[in-house]
Every structure is written in C-alpha cells, then in structure tokens.
Write a protein that holds these residues in place. Structure first.
Motif, PDB file in Angstrom:
ATOM      1  N   SER A 258       0.857  -1.187   0.000  1.00 15.47           N
ATOM      2  CA  SER A 258       0.000   0.000   0.000  1.00 15.47           C
ATOM      3  C   SER A 258       0.893   1.237   0.000  1.00 15.47           C
ATOM      4  CB  SER A 258      -0.891   0.003   1.240  1.00 15.47           C
ATOM      5  OG  SER A 258      -1.276   1.317   1.576  1.00 15.47           O
ATOM      6  N   THR A 259       0.557   2.216  -0.820  1.00 14.49           N
ATOM      7  CA  THR A 259       1.360   3.454  -0.850  1.00 14.49           C
ATOM      8  C   THR A 259       1.293   4.156   0.506  1.00 14.49           C
ATOM      9  OG1 THR A 259      -0.515   4.671  -1.760  1.00 14.49           O
ATOM     10  CG2 THR A 259       1.100   3.832  -3.343  1.00 14.49           C
TER      11      THR A 259
ATOM     12  N   GLN B  44      -1.574  -2.298  -5.908  1.00 17.92           N
ATOM     13  CA  GLN B  44      -1.427  -2.471  -4.462  1.00 17.92           C
ATOM     14  C   GLN B  44      -1.987  -3.840  -4.092  1.00 17.92           C
ATOM     15  OE1 GLN B  44      -1.868   1.707  -2.217  1.00 17.92           O
ATOM     16  NE2 GLN B  44      -3.763   1.021  -3.116  1.00 17.92           N
TER      17      GLN B  44
ATOM     18  N   GLY C 133      -4.258  -2.550  -0.481  1.00 16.64           N
ATOM     19  CA  GLY C 133      -4.794  -1.186  -0.458  1.00 16.64           C
ATOM     20  C   GLY C 133      -5.965  -1.086   0.516  1.00 16.64           C
ATOM     21  N   ARG C 134      -6.044   0.051   1.186  1.00 17.68           N
ATOM     22  CA  ARG C 134      -7.122   0.262   2.166  1.00 17.68           C
ATOM     23  C   ARG C 134      -7.799   1.601   1.914  1.00 17.68           C
ATOM     24  NH1 ARG C 134      -9.136  -3.852   5.022  1.00 17.68           N
ATOM     25  NH2 ARG C 134      -7.628  -5.436   4.502  1.00 17.68           N
ATOM     26  N   GLY C 135      -9.132   1.602   2.110  1.00 12.88           N
ATOM     27  CA  GLY C 135      -9.887   2.831   1.962  1.00 12.88           C
ATOM     28  C   GLY C 135     -10.298   3.380   3.321  1.00 12.88           C
ATOM     29  N   ARG C 136     -11.285   4.264   3.316  1.00 11.88           N
ATOM     30  CA  ARG C 136     -11.769   4.836   4.577  1.00 11.88           C
ATOM     31  C   ARG C 136     -12.359   3.722   5.437  1.00 11.88           C
ATOM     32  NH1 ARG C 136     -16.079   8.750   3.732  1.00 11.88           N
ATOM     33  NH2 ARG C 136     -15.633   9.752   5.719  1.00 11.88           N
TER      34      ARG C 136
ATOM     35  N   TRP D 273      -9.394  -1.679  -0.446  1.00 14.09           N
ATOM     36  CA  TRP D 273      -9.485  -0.860  -1.672  1.00 14.09           C
ATOM     37  C   TRP D 273      -8.849  -1.682  -2.790  1.00 14.09           C
ATOM     38  CZ3 TRP D 273     -11.956   3.491  -3.104  1.00 14.09           C
ATOM     39  CH2 TRP D 273     -11.564   4.105  -4.283  1.00 14.09           C
TER      40      TRP D 273
ATOM     41  N   LYS E 246     -18.706   6.737  -8.550  1.00 11.88           N
ATOM     42  CA  LYS E 246     -17.418   7.083  -7.943  1.00 11.88           C
ATOM     43  C   LYS E 246     -16.257   6.718  -8.869  1.00 11.88           C
ATOM     44  CE  LYS E 246     -14.844   6.028  -3.686  1.00 11.88           C
ATOM     45  NZ  LYS E 246     -15.003   5.811  -2.246  1.00 11.88           N
TER      46      LYS E 246
ATOM     47  N   ILE F 190      -4.775   8.592  -2.312  1.00  9.28           N
ATOM     48  CA  ILE F 190      -5.756   8.832  -3.382  1.00  9.28           C
ATOM     49  C   ILE F 190      -5.774   7.623  -4.313  1.00  9.28           C
ATOM     50  CG2 ILE F 190      -6.333  10.387  -5.324  1.00  9.28           C
ATOM     51  CD1 ILE F 190      -3.956  11.987  -3.243  1.00  9.28           C
TER      52      ILE F 190
HETATM   53  C1  BTN Z   1     -11.996   5.601   0.031  1.00 13.75           C
HETATM   54  O1  BTN Z   1     -12.332   4.802   0.916  1.00 13.75           O
HETATM   55  O2  BTN Z   1     -12.782   5.987  -0.822  1.00 13.75           O
HETATM   56  C2  BTN Z   1     -10.568   6.101  -0.010  1.00 13.75           C
HETATM   57  C3  BTN Z   1      -9.694   5.198  -0.822  1.00 13.75           C
HETATM   58  C4  BTN Z   1      -8.229   5.556  -0.772  1.00 13.75           C
HETATM   59  C5  BTN Z   1      -7.369   4.533  -1.471  1.00 13.75           C
HETATM   60  C6  BTN Z   1      -5.960   5.016  -1.637  1.00 13.75           C
HETATM   61  S1  BTN Z   1      -5.113   4.182  -2.940  1.00 13.75           S
HETATM   62  C7  BTN Z   1      -3.620   4.928  -2.469  1.00 13.75           C
HETATM   63  C8  BTN Z   1      -3.598   4.884  -0.955  1.00 13.75           C
HETATM   64  N1  BTN Z   1      -3.112   3.602  -0.516  1.00 13.75           N
HETATM   65  C9  BTN Z   1      -4.041   2.919   0.156  1.00 13.75           C
HETATM   66  O3  BTN Z   1      -3.885   1.773   0.646  1.00 13.75           O
HETATM   67  N2  BTN Z   1      -5.163   3.629   0.238  1.00 13.75           N
HETATM   68  C10 BTN Z   1      -5.037   4.901  -0.448  1.00 13.75           C
END
Ligand code: BTN
Length: 319
Positions: free
Chosen positions: A91-92, A114, A117-120, A125, A185, A207
């Motif tokens: 994940s970045t 990724q 990756g994780r979101g909110r 993600w 989205k 992002i």
């Molecule tokens: C959301 O939940 O809408 C926000 C998503 C954010 C994802 C980005 S991708 C780059 C960065 N690395 C992650 O693991 N998450 C954020």
C-alpha cells in the motif's frame, strides 16, 4: 462499445500481432468491418499499430512511464522533494508512513498495483495492476489538528480539477472524500494524520483513481472509470501526475495562506450533493436530509426531514 470492437480488443490483447484477415476469420466478419472497427478504436484513444506482414499490435493502455520524467515533475514542485514510484506495492500509505520519520522531506508515493490497499474505515481498496493509480502524498504543515477538515476540502478541489484538466471530464465532489462522474465514484481519498499534543506532524493523504474498467468495478454498479467516462482507451499517467502535482501545490499553498472562504464558491459549484436528499450514516445513527451549506471549518450543514439542522463532520453519504 460495440461487441465487434470488444471482440477485436480481446483478440488483440491475447496476441503479440494479429492480421486483419485472421481477425476477420475468427470473428466471422469482413475485413472491411475489421478495418472500420480498428479505426474507431483508434479514434477512441486505443493505440493500435499496423505492422507490415505481421498485422495489428495493441499497445499498453497506460503510456510507458519514464522514471526520470517523474523525478523532474517534483523538481519543479514547490512543496514536494521526492517522488517514489513502484510498479507494485502492498500500500502506498504503508510505504509513506514507513518513510515519514526518516526524513523532513515532503514526498509522493505512486504505484500501479497495491496488494493491500485500504480505503476509509479500513475497508479494502481493490487495486489491481494497471487498472488504477494509487498515490500517497506526505505533507508536513505547521498547523493544529482541527485544521485537517479544511485541508480535506482544499484537496478535494485540487483532485477533482486535476482529473478534469487531464482527462477532459467533468467530475464533482461528493463530500467528504469522493470524486464522482455521472453519479458514480471514480476516485476516493483519505486523509490520515500523525500528531503530537493536537499539533500535526505529518499528513498522509491517499488517493485511489479508477483508470480502467474491470469486472469488479462493473459489479459494484456505483463505480466508474476514467476510461469509461472520457471514452479514451489510452491514458497518459505522466501527464496526469504532472497536472496533479501542480494542482496540489497550488491548493496546498492556498490552504496554508487562506481560509476556506477563498475556495468556497468553486467548491460548492463542484459539489454534487447540494439540492439533493441524501442518506447520512454517522457512528450511531442514520437519517435523511438536504445539505444547505458548508462551514468554513468544513462541517456540512444538513436539514433533516423534521426540519432539524445538523452539523455533520464525518459520515457516510449516499445519494
Ligand atoms: C476511500 O475509501 O474511498 C478512499 C480510498 C483511498 C485509497 C488510496 S489508494 C492509495 C492509498 N493507498 C491505500 O492503501 N489507500 C489509499
């Protein structure tokens, strides 16, 4: 997209080169039909080369990324010192966090895939290879923790404007953290903070941008991609990143020097929730209401169905 064009793209993706005759035979259409469909695909932005005696060759959808060009982009940035580029990463956000304490620099991490990756709200993600762009920016402003909501407002405008300028689309902001096109989205971002005694030491803003359609995005029904909305099959990541960095520079500078008032009109014009009834889910309750204003410190003012006014600071919003 017509099924002939989709079928041609599938065959082109599975072959190094494939002749017009072979495409025509496999798809049981005339060579003229193949030629026309290929011309259409080219006009939509797909890069298809015709090589003598070999046939058609589909080039990658994302333009090749030139690493030194990426470094030059931050050379001209007023706020970022370094850009780290990874083809693939967990994940970045995680890499950004691991680098923060090693340096005073402000920097950007960019990846094309990724694996974690994780979101909110720590939701996964999905970040498949060459489907999206995954970015984390690290900034170290001298501000108090309470300013973070205002930071988010400035960033949402910067991201939405950068997408529009780069891809010729019309995106809008769905408060607090989403960028939408045509009610779907296309990008989500999150702002994480490291602080000491209510004072910010670092901001890590992550992002995620959906560049291309995939089965997962389609299955959601609520998401779209830049490819889908711009009609362009070829996406120039370098061009986008350069626009993105200068937009972030511009709006970060405004954030440091000005109140929300300076961008309020532009922000409201880009917001997609005013005038609509929205569903608001907070930690302990869900209700419906109409947004009527956004305060200077980033609260969304909503009037619910009973006429009661709420100031919302963090919530899930559904249209
Ligand atoms: C959301 O939940 O809408 C926000 C998503 C954010 C994802 C980005 S991708 C780059 C960065 N690395 C992650 O693991 N998450 C954020």
């Amino acid at each position: 997209m017509s099924s002939l064009k989709t079928d041609i793209l599938k065959l082109l993706s599975n072959h190094e080169h494939i002749s017009g005759q072979k495409l025509a035979d496999e798809l049981e259409v005339s060579r003229t039909a193949v030629w026309k469909a290929v011309q259409n695909l080219k006009s939509e932005g797909y890069i298809i080369e015709s090589v003598q005696n070999k046939g058609y060759l589909l080039k990658e959808k994302t333009s090749h990324i030139n690493h030194s060009a990426l470094l030059n982009m931050v050379e001209y940035s007023r706020h970022f010192d370094v850009l780290h580029f990874k083809e693939s990463i967990d994940s970045t956000q995680l890499l950004a966090k691991s680098l923060i304490n090693r340096t005073d620099e402000q920097f950007i991490v960019v990846a094309l895939e990724q694996t974690a990756g994780r979101g909110r709200f720590n939701r996964p993600w999905a970040s498949p290879k060459n489907n999206g762009l995954y970015i984390s920016i690290v900034l170290k402003p001298d501000i108090s923790l309470s300013e973070i909501i205002r930071f988010n407002l400035f960033m949402s405008l910067a991201i939405s404007e950068a997408l529009d300028q780069s891809f010729n689309i019309e995106s809008g902001i769905k408060w607090p953290n989403d960028i939408y096109i045509n009610d779907k989205k296309v990008c989500g971002f999150l702002t994480e903070v490291l602080s000491e005694d209510h004072h910010v030491t670092s901001i890590i803003c992550g992002i995620g941008i959906n560049l291309f359609d995939n089965d997962y995005l389609k299955s959601l029904g609520t998401a779209t991609s830049i490819e889908n909305e711009s009609g362009k099959g070829n996406i120039n990541i370098e061009h986008f990143l350069s626009t993105f960095i200068s937009k972030i520079d511009e709006y970060y500078e405004l954030f440091l020097s000005s109140s929300f008032d300076i961008i309020k009109k532009d922000w409201i014009e880009r917001s997609i929730i005013f005038g609509k009834t929205i569903r608001i889910t907070e930690m302990t309750r869900t209700y419906y209401g109409k947004p009527v204003d956004i305060t200077d410190d980033g609260f969304l003012v909503v009037i619910d169905e009973e006429g009661e006014t709420h100031k919302v600071i963090s919530a899930d919003i559904e249209l």
